[in-house]
Design an enzyme around this catalytic site. Structure first.
Site, PDB file in Angstrom:
ATOM      1  N   TYR A 285      26.325  13.914 -15.675  1.00  0.00           N
ATOM      2  CA  TYR A 285      25.489  13.117 -16.584  1.00  0.00           C
ATOM      3  C   TYR A 285      25.863  11.644 -16.477  1.00  0.00           C
ATOM      4  O   TYR A 285      24.988  10.769 -16.378  1.00  0.00           O
ATOM      5  CB  TYR A 285      25.681  13.625 -18.010  1.00  0.00           C
ATOM      6  CG  TYR A 285      25.042  12.771 -19.085  1.00  0.00           C
ATOM      7  CD1 TYR A 285      23.691  12.887 -19.391  1.00  0.00           C
ATOM      8  CD2 TYR A 285      25.812  11.862 -19.816  1.00  0.00           C
ATOM      9  CE1 TYR A 285      23.111  12.116 -20.383  1.00  0.00           C
ATOM     10  CE2 TYR A 285      25.240  11.089 -20.820  1.00  0.00           C
ATOM     11  CZ  TYR A 285      23.893  11.216 -21.091  1.00  0.00           C
ATOM     12  OH  TYR A 285      23.328  10.448 -22.081  1.00  0.00           O
TER      13      TYR A 285
ATOM     14  N   SER B 290      23.867   5.030 -20.954  1.00  0.00           N
ATOM     15  CA  SER B 290      24.951   5.595 -21.753  1.00  0.00           C
ATOM     16  C   SER B 290      26.244   4.876 -21.423  1.00  0.00           C
ATOM     17  O   SER B 290      26.462   4.449 -20.280  1.00  0.00           O
ATOM     18  CB  SER B 290      25.122   7.088 -21.435  1.00  0.00           C
ATOM     19  OG  SER B 290      26.290   7.597 -22.061  1.00  0.00           O
TER      20      SER B 290
END
Length: 251
Positions: free
Chosen positions: A160, A146
């Site tokens: 995250y 990501s």
């Protein structure tokens, strides 16, 4: 007789980026294992879509956070096709938007168990099957990271983001470790992509809120991410390992 088609496992492939990767991989000639944790009906719909376009696919339930389930997933593919050529570590989770000062250890542990430990154990099982010294033919692994690994996701998902930073480091280290086994390991870092995952964080409209902050001034599609992921499985990517493609609109 061993299966003649190349075989790929895609974790978390019932929706979003994973589903887009599964459909594209099938069009590129792979027999695809569509892994899912809970969403059996959408996973079976992906398999049906692949079969409708003349491809080969199965759906296999497994929570990648559970080592025994990961082993069972790979053994099912052994039984079905007897080979493995590609792995996309796509399964990932996040929790509700929250500042670090409000997080507890249980939340962080849960995220790391899927996003880091799960990816590592899947990679382990893939290497055990792909390495020529273990009877394999080589292969490729792509880890779906990501842009948050670079940006940090402050005020939203620092845990995250940290898990994706760990996944990037895993990508680099494993790439160097298994290069001599003719296994390439690369990563793709999506940015603001229109998927259902944002609803898991409590804000279904997050991409629309933030899209104007990207240089391209729009959100991305799962298909755009899948194109980057699948490039790493192409002959054109034969000299790329330990590398990353940003699919983040310039962010």
């Amino acid at each position: 007789m061993p299966h003649t088609q190349p075989v790929m496992i895609i974790t978390g492939a019932s929706r979003g980026i994973g589903a887009a990767c599964a459909l594209l991989a099938a069009r590129r000639g792979y027999a695809v294992c569509v892994n899912y944790r809970e969403r059996e009906v959408p996973a079976l719909a992906v398999v049906d879509a692949i079969r409708a376009q003349g491809g080969t696919a199965i759906a296999v339930q497994a929570d990648v956070a559970d080592e025994a389930q990961v082993v069972a997933l790979f053994e099912r593919v052994d039984q079905e096709w007897g080979r493995l050529d590609g792995l996309i570590n796509n399964a990932g989770i996040l929790d509700r938007q929250m500042r670090v000062e409000d997080m507890d250890a249980a939340r962080v542990t849960r995220i790391l168990a899927t996003n880091v430990t799960g990816a590592l154990i899947c990679a382990r099982e893939a290497v055990r099957r792909m390495a020529p010294r273990r009877g394999g033919q080589g292969g490729a692994i792509v880890n779906v990271s990501s842009a948050a690994a670079r940006l940090g996701a402050a005020g939203e998902y620092v845990d995250y983001a940290a898990s994706k930073g760990a996944l990037d480091t895993l990508t680099i280290g494993l790439a160097r470790e298994v290069a001599a086994d003719n296994i390439r390991v690369n990563g793709v870092r999506p940015g603001l992509i229109y998927t259902e995952m944002h609803a898991d964080g409590g804000e279904p409209g997050r991409v629309d809120r933030l899209k104007d902050s990207t240089p391209l001034q729009r959100g991305g599609t799962p298909e755009e991410v899948a194109g980057a992921v699948m490039w790493f499985f192409s002959d054109e990517a034969g000299y790329s390992t330990g590398s990353f493609i940003e699919v983040s609109g310039g962010r």
